[in-house]
Write an enzyme that holds these catalytic residues in place. Sequence first.
Site, short mmCIF file in Angstrom:
data_model
loop_
_atom_site.label_atom_id
_atom_site.label_comp_id
_atom_site.label_asym_id
_atom_site.label_seq_id
_atom_site.Cartn_x
_atom_site.Cartn_y
_atom_site.Cartn_z
N ASN A 81 7.85 -10.10 -1.78
CA ASN A 81 7.56 -11.54 -1.90
C ASN A 81 6.05 -11.78 -2.11
OD1 ASN A 81 6.39 -11.10 0.57
ND2 ASN A 81 7.65 -12.56 1.72
N TYR A 131 4.00 -6.82 17.28
CA TYR A 131 4.22 -6.01 16.06
C TYR A 131 5.02 -4.75 16.41
CZ TYR A 131 3.27 -2.41 12.59
OH TYR A 131 3.42 -1.38 11.69
N LYS A 153 9.04 -3.24 15.53
CA LYS A 153 9.38 -1.92 14.97
C LYS A 153 10.46 -1.25 15.84
CE LYS A 153 6.92 -1.91 11.36
NZ LYS A 153 7.58 -1.98 10.08
N ASN A 191 -8.23 -1.94 10.29
CA ASN A 191 -8.17 -0.49 10.47
C ASN A 191 -9.48 0.18 10.09
OD1 ASN A 191 -4.94 -1.06 9.38
ND2 ASN A 191 -5.36 -0.24 11.41
N SER A 230 6.64 3.10 13.21
CA SER A 230 5.23 3.36 13.52
C SER A 230 5.10 4.11 14.83
CB SER A 230 4.53 2.00 13.64
OG SER A 230 3.25 2.15 14.19
N TYR A 271 0.83 -1.22 0.00
CA TYR A 271 0.00 0.00 0.00
C TYR A 271 0.86 1.26 0.00
CZ TYR A 271 -3.10 3.50 2.32
OH TYR A 271 -3.81 4.62 2.68
N GLY A 287 -6.56 -2.89 23.95
CA GLY A 287 -5.29 -2.29 23.49
C GLY A 287 -5.45 -0.91 22.89
N THR A 300 3.23 3.35 16.93
CA THR A 300 2.95 2.31 17.92
C THR A 300 4.18 2.05 18.82
OG1 THR A 300 1.75 0.22 18.08
CG2 THR A 300 3.55 0.26 16.56
P1 NAD Z 1 1.61 -3.73 3.09
O1 NAD Z 1 1.35 -5.05 3.69
O2 NAD Z 1 0.65 -3.21 2.06
O3 NAD Z 1 3.09 -3.67 2.46
C1 NAD Z 1 4.15 -4.45 2.97
C2 NAD Z 1 4.74 -5.23 1.80
O4 NAD Z 1 5.84 -6.00 2.27
C3 NAD Z 1 3.74 -6.22 1.19
O5 NAD Z 1 3.69 -6.00 -0.21
C4 NAD Z 1 4.31 -7.60 1.52
O6 NAD Z 1 4.04 -8.55 0.52
C5 NAD Z 1 5.80 -7.27 1.65
N1 NAD Z 1 6.56 -8.18 2.50
C6 NAD Z 1 6.29 -8.58 3.77
N2 NAD Z 1 7.23 -9.40 4.22
C7 NAD Z 1 8.15 -9.53 3.23
C8 NAD Z 1 9.38 -10.25 3.08
N3 NAD Z 1 9.82 -11.05 4.06
N4 NAD Z 1 10.06 -10.14 1.93
C9 NAD Z 1 9.60 -9.35 0.93
N5 NAD Z 1 8.46 -8.66 0.99
C10 NAD Z 1 7.74 -8.74 2.12
O7 NAD Z 1 1.72 -2.66 4.28
P2 NAD Z 1 1.81 -1.08 4.25
O8 NAD Z 1 0.58 -0.57 4.93
O9 NAD Z 1 2.16 -0.59 2.92
O10 NAD Z 1 2.99 -0.87 5.29
C11 NAD Z 1 4.33 -0.73 4.86
C12 NAD Z 1 5.23 -0.62 6.08
O11 NAD Z 1 4.80 0.47 6.89
C13 NAD Z 1 5.17 -1.86 6.99
O12 NAD Z 1 6.48 -2.11 7.47
C14 NAD Z 1 4.26 -1.44 8.12
O13 NAD Z 1 4.56 -2.11 9.31
C15 NAD Z 1 4.60 0.04 8.23
N6 NAD Z 1 3.49 0.81 8.82
C16 NAD Z 1 2.25 0.76 8.24
C17 NAD Z 1 1.19 1.45 8.83
C18 NAD Z 1 -0.19 1.37 8.23
O14 NAD Z 1 -1.16 1.73 8.90
N7 NAD Z 1 -0.38 0.96 6.97
C19 NAD Z 1 1.41 2.21 9.99
C20 NAD Z 1 2.69 2.25 10.53
C21 NAD Z 1 3.73 1.55 9.94
C1 UD1 Z 2 -3.66 0.36 14.76
C2 UD1 Z 2 -2.64 -0.40 15.55
C3 UD1 Z 2 -1.29 0.25 15.39
C4 UD1 Z 2 -0.93 0.40 13.92
C5 UD1 Z 2 -2.03 1.19 13.22
C6 UD1 Z 2 -1.82 1.37 11.76
C7 UD1 Z 2 -3.86 -1.37 17.47
C8 UD1 Z 2 -4.09 -1.30 18.95
N1 UD1 Z 2 -3.03 -0.42 16.95
O1 UD1 Z 2 -3.74 1.67 15.28
O2 UD1 Z 2 -0.32 -0.52 16.03
O3 UD1 Z 2 0.31 1.09 13.77
O4 UD1 Z 2 -3.27 0.47 13.41
O5 UD1 Z 2 -1.88 0.14 11.08
O6 UD1 Z 2 -4.37 -2.23 16.77
N2 UD1 Z 2 -12.03 1.43 15.07
C9 UD1 Z 2 -13.40 1.16 15.17
N3 UD1 Z 2 -13.91 0.17 14.37
C10 UD1 Z 2 -13.14 -0.53 13.48
C11 UD1 Z 2 -11.75 -0.24 13.40
C12 UD1 Z 2 -11.23 0.74 14.22
O7 UD1 Z 2 -14.12 1.79 15.93
O8 UD1 Z 2 -13.67 -1.44 12.81
C13 UD1 Z 2 -11.48 2.52 15.89
C14 UD1 Z 2 -10.41 2.04 16.88
O9 UD1 Z 2 -11.00 1.73 18.12
C15 UD1 Z 2 -9.52 3.27 16.98
C16 UD1 Z 2 -9.66 3.97 15.60
O10 UD1 Z 2 -10.84 3.43 15.02
O11 UD1 Z 2 -10.01 4.14 17.94
C17 UD1 Z 2 -8.49 3.71 14.68
O12 UD1 Z 2 -8.25 2.32 14.62
P1 UD1 Z 2 -7.18 1.68 13.61
O13 UD1 Z 2 -7.42 2.16 12.24
O14 UD1 Z 2 -7.17 0.22 13.85
O15 UD1 Z 2 -5.81 2.35 14.06
P2 UD1 Z 2 -5.10 2.37 15.51
O16 UD1 Z 2 -5.86 1.61 16.52
O17 UD1 Z 2 -4.77 3.79 15.83
#
Ligand code: NAD
Ligand code: UD1
Length: 350
Positions: free
Chosen positions: A35, A151, A155, A200, A127, A14, A300, A129
């Site tokens: 992958n 998770y 990080k 999310n 993150s 993404y 959480g 987090t």
């Molecule tokens: P995503 O799952 O869409 O992208 C991660 C990509 O990594 C995927 O395409 C997956 O196939 C690939 N991948 C995973 N393990 C692998 C491996 N061992 N070798 C090669 N490829 C591998 O997720 P995203 O939302 O785009 O997130 C990207 C990064 O940002 C992640 O590290 C995630 O933890 C971090 N992050 C995301 C969020 C969020 O809310 N989306 C928030 C904070 C941090």
């Molecule tokens: C979550 C993760 C965090 C991660 C982030 C982005 C937890 C506790 N934290 O954060 O580690 O970095 O996603 O991937 O899981 N909500 C609803 N209904 C839903 C989904 C969410 O009410 O179906 C509410 C949740 O209670 C929260 C808010 O929406 O208050 C945002 O939730 P979410 O998108 O999951 O993000 P975080 O909890 O902030």
Amino acid sequence: MPSLTVALTGAAGYIASHVAVALFERGHSVVGFDNFSNSSPKSLERVAQIADTHMPFEQLDLADTDGIEAFLRAHQVDAVIHFAGLKAVGESTEQPLRYHENNVGGSLSLLRAMENAGVRHLVFSSSATVYHPDEASPLREDASLGPINPYGATKLMVEQIIGDVATYSDLRAINLRYFNPVGAHPSGLIGEDPVGTPNNLMPFIMQVAVGRREQLNIFGDDYDTPDGTPIRDYIHVMDLAEGHVAAVEALHPTTGPGVDNVEAINLGTGVGSSVKEVLAAAEQAVDHPIPHQVVERRAGDGTVSYADPGRAEALLGWRATRTMADACVDHWRWQERNPHGFAPDPATDE
Ligand code: NAD
Ligand code: UD1
């Protein structure tokens, strides 16, 4: 700014797909590997369509140190942005070892491959987090750290490993701590495509809006906030993408604004929105009511979390410019045009 060659790990995911578009727009070259454990090759085709250029790509796993080293050498890579990782908080409590193997073990393998290939610039997807849940918002980078699930622990560990390597070698690195990424590229061609039930908020809301799910469950409305629902810092994925471009450019020895060997930088807007506010903005964007009900709190979940984005502005010259309304309109365009994400429509197989 000279044109850099930037390698993306997890390139089909993404956030990486949006960063690829932003890098191409700035005139950089982009190469990548993935992958496909949580993504589709279709996203690479769509990036090529938006950018009108093709990203050299290999299907590679983070664990394949030699394969990554060869890839980095072959493309004469200047900097790596490391997105690849597993990211589902709930799943990480069921499979902690798999999370540590993939996210921590995989990052060690990448760092080894980079050192062998002589690539010394790294941007890492961390993150918000990593912050201790009791820390008050706005969260600054020097707030106490203390993730509460495996998770988040992966990080923080990777940040610490990168910190040690950067302190005692010539690696220069930026750990970007993302708040809550939402939205999609305005073309509607790429966006978030979660596997199974979304964890999310925004993807869940949009799947209800498009008719894939019956109703949104709001996890509690008895929090100590104005409307009783928790507050988060939702950042448009294109703002996030531009933050990555700024970070890669800041690592460049001669032209960047100058950052230390290793930095942690928040990528957030500094503005908090409640669950009910996000829902209202989404209803405005989709132009119809979105069914919802209030249920029990989710374990959480904290009450309020939003960034102090000042350090990003000071060190990278970057700040978010898009609004929640922009994010909802763009996320909806993606969802409406691709109701099943990158997968074929099960009804038509197209
Ligand atoms: P995503 O799952 O869409 O992208 C991660 C990509 O990594 C995927 O395409 C997956 O196939 C690939 N991948 C995973 N393990 C692998 C491996 N061992 N070798 C090669 N490829 C591998 O997720 P995203 O939302 O785009 O997130 C990207 C990064 O940002 C992640 O590290 C995630 O933890 C971090 N992050 C995301 C969020 C969020 O809310 N989306 C928030 C904070 C941090
Ligand atoms: C979550 C993760 C965090 C991660 C982030 C982005 C937890 C506790 N934290 O954060 O580690 O970095 O996603 O991937 O899981 N909500 C609803 N209904 C839903 C989904 C969410 O009410 O179906 C509410 C949740 O209670 C929260 C808010 O929406 O208050 C945002 O939730 P979410 O998108 O999951 O993000 P975080 O909890 O902030």
